[in-house]
Design an enzyme around this catalytic site. Structure first.
Site, mmCIF file in Angstrom:
data_model
loop_
_atom_site.group_PDB
_atom_site.id
_atom_site.type_symbol
_atom_site.label_atom_id
_atom_site.label_comp_id
_atom_site.label_asym_id
_atom_site.label_seq_id
_atom_site.Cartn_x
_atom_site.Cartn_y
_atom_site.Cartn_z
ATOM 1 N N TYR A 70 6.991 17.681 14.115
ATOM 2 C CA TYR A 70 7.490 16.484 14.815
ATOM 3 C C TYR A 70 8.179 15.533 13.852
ATOM 4 C CZ TYR A 70 7.677 12.328 17.721
ATOM 5 O OH TYR A 70 8.123 11.229 18.429
ATOM 6 N N PHE A 122 37.776 8.119 24.537
ATOM 7 C CA PHE A 122 37.555 9.178 25.511
ATOM 8 C C PHE A 122 36.657 8.667 26.630
ATOM 9 C CE2 PHE A 122 36.079 13.483 26.898
ATOM 10 C CZ PHE A 122 37.314 13.892 27.357
ATOM 11 N N ASP A 123 36.477 9.501 27.671
ATOM 12 C CA ASP A 123 35.822 9.021 28.891
ATOM 13 C C ASP A 123 34.396 8.539 28.656
ATOM 14 O OD1 ASP A 123 34.892 11.582 28.368
ATOM 15 O OD2 ASP A 123 35.200 12.354 30.388
ATOM 16 N N ASP A 213 35.214 8.146 15.363
ATOM 17 C CA ASP A 213 34.692 9.161 16.279
ATOM 18 C C ASP A 213 35.086 10.491 15.660
ATOM 19 O OD1 ASP A 213 34.350 11.116 18.229
ATOM 20 O OD2 ASP A 213 34.914 9.812 19.875
ATOM 21 N N ALA A 215 34.263 13.736 16.127
ATOM 22 C CA ALA A 215 34.003 15.008 16.799
ATOM 23 C C ALA A 215 34.850 16.153 16.253
ATOM 24 C CB ALA A 215 34.225 14.860 18.308
ATOM 25 N N LYS A 256 31.393 20.044 18.622
ATOM 26 C CA LYS A 256 32.772 20.424 18.328
ATOM 27 C C LYS A 256 32.834 21.005 16.905
ATOM 28 C CE LYS A 256 33.313 17.311 21.812
ATOM 29 N NZ LYS A 256 32.198 16.529 22.402
ATOM 30 N N HIS A 440 35.169 11.773 37.562
ATOM 31 C CA HIS A 440 35.769 13.105 37.515
ATOM 32 C C HIS A 440 34.737 14.219 37.422
ATOM 33 C CE1 HIS A 440 35.464 11.363 33.518
ATOM 34 N NE2 HIS A 440 35.408 12.571 32.986
#
Length: 448
Positions: A70, A122-123, A213, A215, A256, A440
């Site tokens: 843990y 991004f969304d 960001d 990714a 990604k 979406h």
């Protein structure tokens, strides 16, 4: 001559193409929204590159070394050492995926009414900003929205827009700057090193923090190496370290460019106070700071993937496959975002289907037609995802890493070419149901 993939295939997964009549039934049951299709009913799945990667033998071997303690599992320390080496940051906080990282960081840094600046959020990023009471602001260069013109770095932030916005709204009303590399929403377009540096200089002059960001950080580094003057002789690891030297921290979806199926993290360069607050908050939302919502085996796979993604041979193969699909579509007369970006080919559905107005959602209509034509699943990036009268109506053909062959790309191109030949017959769609946030994903449609 195109170089072959720098790997051999050791295992295969069967896929099947349903009959046309069955595809029609499945799509109608899904309310014409390809997100609601069962994956087993999709022949070639280009919905996303997030978590859809094929891991290497080295990563699979790492899963067997998962320490599922843990607290204090050894795999966290492997990941921490790797991330510190790759990014040059002192503090690492693992999360279950990128949106977990956004939730934690934005909860601390975004005050109601503040702006979060970026090239194009991004969304899910935009949703997290909005849910924290913030206001997302997109400051990408104008060239990003002209799909037919060439610019090597369409993900760049417009420096004049940035400085003017800061002067007009005041630094106290700006939470931070978030640079997305590569910039997904406008076509997976890269950001140049010079732009990252200049944005950082402007923000530091005004006392505004800069985050990345990250990714698709390695793919962005590849474009810097191959397109930006002065970087041809730099290695990918060197370019990555310089990119992140201009920021204060990053959020990262490991699904990604860490070549895994789950995972994420936050990196903080040297702000110990912010790091300690994140450690406290991660326990509430994700788990203990040394596992962050992940199994030890997932942390190990992420650590190994972060090293693998820095291979120039891998990046060249990955991005050349995306460019190959773009070349096939261009040769078939299908309008796409140019130049082709890092993780996907973006079809300009607005130009391909000019008879459909924005409120007939040409991108949604094209994704539905593509599934009916050949069982291919893609995703709309237009007025449905971005809101009323988005600047572009795009369909993203997102290529999972190390999953499909060039034959699959040729099949996708042939399907789109067939649709293009009868494009005047493609019908628009209308919404029958939409949720209030990120509509979406769950919206339902019928043919207009």
């Amino acid at each position: 001559m195109r170089m072959p993939e720098p790997y051999r295939i050791k295992m295969v997964e069967p896929i099947r193409l349903l009959a046309r009549e069955e595809r029609e039934r499945k799509l109608n049951e899904a309310g014409l929204n390809v997100f609601s299709l069962k994956a087993e009913d999709v022949f070639i799945d280009l919905l996303t590159d997030s978590g859809t990667n094929a891991m290497s033998d080295n990563q699979w071997a790492g899963l067997m070394l998962g320490d599922e303690s843990y607290a204090g599992c050894k795999n966290f320390y492997h990941l921490q050492d790797t991330a510190q080496e790759v990014f040059g940051y002192k503090y690492i906080v693992p999360t279950h995926q990128g949106r977990g990282a956004e939730n934690l960081l934005f909860s601390i840094l975004v005050k109601p009414g503040q702006y979060v600046l970026g090239n194009v959020h991004f969304d899910t990023t935009e949703a997290h900003i909005t849910l924290k009471g913030g206001k997302p602001v997109n400051l990408v260069i104008d060239e990003a929205y002209n799909t037919s013109t060439y610019h090597p770095f369409k993900g760049n932030i417009d420096l004049h827009k940035l400085e003017n916005f800061i002067k007009e709204h005041g630094t106290e009303n700006i939470a931070f700057m978030l640079i997305t590399v590569t910039c997904n929403t406008v076509g997976g377009q890269p950001v140049s090193m010079e732009n990252i540096k200049q944005v950082s200089e402007i923000c530091r002059r005004y006392g505004i923090r800069v985050f990345i960001d990250a990714a698709r950080f390695a793919e962005n580094a590849y474009f810097i190496k191959t397109r930006e003057e002065g970087y041809q002789d730099k290695s990918i690891p060197e370019i990555v370290r310089e990119m992140f030297s201009y920021a204060d921290g990053f959020t990262f979806s490991a699904k990604k460019d860490a070549l895994v199926n789950i995972g994420g993290m936050i990196g903080i360069k040297d702000d110990e106070e912010l790091y300690m607050r994140l450690r406290e908050l991660v326990i509430v939302y994700e788990g203990f700071p040394t596992y962050g919502g992940l199994a030890g085996r997932d942390l190990e796979a992420m650590s190994r993937g972060l090293r693998e993604v820095l291979s120039f041979d891998y990046l060249q193969s990955r991005i050349s496959q995306v460019q190959y699909l773009g070349q096939l579509l261009s040769e078939a007369g299908i309008p796409i975002q140019t130049p082709v970006g890092g993780h996907a080919v973006f079809v300009d559905a607005g130009k391909m289907l000019p008879h459909l107005p924005w409120d007939s959602f040409p991108g949604v209509a094209l994704t539905a037609e593509l599934y009916l034509e050949g069982g291919v699943r893609a995703v709309e990036i237009g007025s449905l995802l971005m809101g009323r009268q988005a600047p572009t109506e795009l369909v993203r053909l997102t290529i999972p890493r190390r999953v499909y062959t060039d034959n699959h790309m040729a099949y996708v191109a042939e399907c789109l070419s067939n649709i293009n030949k009868r494009r005047d017959q493609v019908r628009g769609v209308k919404i029958t149901y939409e949720p209030p946030v990120l509509r979406h994903f769950l919206a339902r449609f019928e043919w207009a």
